[in-house]
Design a protein around this motif. Structure first.
Motif, PDB file in Angstrom:
ATOM      1  N   ASP A 167     -12.655   5.264  -5.368  1.00  0.00           N
ATOM      2  CA  ASP A 167     -12.267   3.805  -5.663  1.00  0.00           C
ATOM      3  C   ASP A 167     -11.211   3.607  -6.294  1.00  0.00           C
ATOM      4  O   ASP A 167     -11.247   3.534  -7.548  1.00  0.00           O
ATOM      5  CB  ASP A 167     -13.374   3.255  -6.157  1.00  0.00           C
ATOM      6  N   SER A 168     -10.189   3.991  -5.588  1.00  0.00           N
ATOM      7  CA  SER A 168      -8.684   4.097  -6.407  1.00  0.00           C
ATOM      8  C   SER A 168      -8.313   3.122  -7.293  1.00  0.00           C
ATOM      9  O   SER A 168      -7.899   3.201  -8.383  1.00  0.00           O
ATOM     10  CB  SER A 168      -7.706   4.154  -5.329  1.00  0.00           C
ATOM     11  N   TRP A 169      -8.653   1.692  -6.983  1.00  0.00           N
ATOM     12  CA  TRP A 169      -8.082   0.290  -7.501  1.00  0.00           C
ATOM     13  C   TRP A 169      -9.089  -0.138  -8.241  1.00  0.00           C
ATOM     14  O   TRP A 169      -8.695  -1.187  -8.718  1.00  0.00           O
ATOM     15  CB  TRP A 169      -7.278  -0.324  -6.544  1.00  0.00           C
ATOM     16  N   THR A 196     -11.746  -0.955  -3.008  1.00  0.00           N
ATOM     17  CA  THR A 196     -10.551  -0.397  -2.532  1.00  0.00           C
ATOM     18  C   THR A 196     -10.046  -0.749  -1.207  1.00  0.00           C
ATOM     19  O   THR A 196      -8.954  -1.431  -0.933  1.00  0.00           O
ATOM     20  CB  THR A 196     -10.128   0.998  -2.891  1.00  0.00           C
TER      21      THR A 196
END
Length: 353
Positions: free
Chosen positions: A208-210, A150
């Motif tokens: 790990d947002s994305w 991310t």
């Protein structure tokens, strides 16, 4: 002033799979945009200005604990906080988010990145944690870091992205540069998190947002080796470790393999589905935050369903499937917290009797 309330360790017990009187609850983005007190502060200060003032940042962090009676606090800061320390110039622009004017495009750019020195680069973060843990909180403080993928996506895209094409292209076409970037960001995250723990954080969540933008095969090849090293290093600190990402249900079993304690679920995979896939560690989640804008009857119905699935073991923490929206009423969150506590306590009591 010292908080005289007894320390509430319900959240820590659930992380470890121990019995507790009720299901613990906290909310992602519980400190911030939905609170009128926070909005008043934002009329005077930017995000980085708030996080660089320990007393102000501590105030924002503890507000939801006082208002909602949640079982954990999460440190108020941005995932970009450590990047300036390694030489990445970040600006938070209203309506856009983090913006990096000089994105990474080559191996040479990666090689130029420095190393994080917490005492020199982020003393304000450590002081905020000390203020909270020494004087003001009666619940565990969760520290956090952005995960390497991310963080890399912002550094390569130059800001938020809808499809992460530049990041993926860099990953596929420059494997040596990508591997070095992952190692550098993984090391930075480890140093950053250890400093938070030593300052007083009682648990850590890795966002790990994305990473949901990747398929499982690419995750295992390009990301998981770095995450494996990171969690093995953090495990030495002996605090609960949580993993969370958005749109990443297809990676839940990969996270479960890592040396962590809690797998955070977004709203796309139910708790029961995760258990059916063999996830035996503590699960955290996962009410769709949009439901907080629905009538109370809908909120209660959906919450009961999640609790009934989660309470089949002691390894469950109630949370949302992502962060709180600005439009959500603080009264709704206070009512929801009370409901989770009361409903789970009554169910646990009936099981005992």
């Amino acid at each position: 002033m010292k908080n005289d309330k007894a320390f509430n360790d319900t959240f820590l017990k659930a992380c470890r799979g121990e019995k507790a009187a009720h299901v613990p609850v906290w909310y992602m983005r519980q400190a911030g945009r939905s609170q009128p007190e926070y909005r008043a502060l934002k009329e005077k200060y930017g995000l980085f200005e708030i996080t660089h003032q320990p007393e102000l940042c501590a105030y924002v962090t503890r507000l939801p604990v006082e208002q909602y009676d949640v079982d954990a606090a999460i440190l108020y800061k941005d995932i970009m906080t450590p990047l300036p320390g390694i030489g990445v110039d970040v600006e938070i622009k209203n309506g856009i988010g983090p913006v990096i004017d000089q994105p990474i495009t080559s191996l040479a750019d990666v090689e130029k990145l420095g190393e994080l020195d917490p005492q020199e680069h982020i003393p304000y973060v450590l002081e905020t944690i000390r203020l909270l843990t020494e004087e003001q909180l009666n619940v565990p403080l969760i520290g956090f870091t952005g995960a390497p993928f991310t963080l890399a996506s912002y550094m390569i895209e130059g800001g938020p992205s809808k499809n992460y094409n530049k990041t993926k292209a860099f990953m596929y076409s420059q494997p040596a540069a990508w591997d070095l970037l992952m190692k550098k960001l993984g090391k930075m995250a480890a140093v950053y998190v250890k400093a938070q723990i030593r300052a007083g954080a009682k648990a850590i969540q890795v966002f790990d947002s994305w990473v949901g933008a990747l398929n499982a095969g690419d995750y295992c090849r390009y990301i998981k080796p770095t995450m494996d090293v990171l969690f093995k290093e953090l495990k030495k600190e002996d605090v609960p470790l949580i993993m969370f990402g958005v749109g990443a249900s297809h990676l839940a079993t990969e996270w479960h393999d890592l040396d962590l304690d809690v797998v955070g679920l977004d709203w796309r995979m139910s708790v029961q589905e995760a258990r059916d896939k063999g996830l035996t560690k503590t699960l955290q989640g996962n009410l769709d935050p949009s439901i907080l804008l629905a009538p109370w009857e809908v909120i209660e119905e959906r919450t009961k369903a999640i609790l009934d699935q989660g309470m089949q073991t002691d390894r469950f923490i109630f949370n949302l499937g992502h962060g709180i929206f600005p439009e959500v009423s603080p009264d709704t969150l206070k009512k929801l917290t009370a409901f989770v506590h009361e409903y789970s306590a009554s169910k646990k009591s009936s099981l005992i009797t």
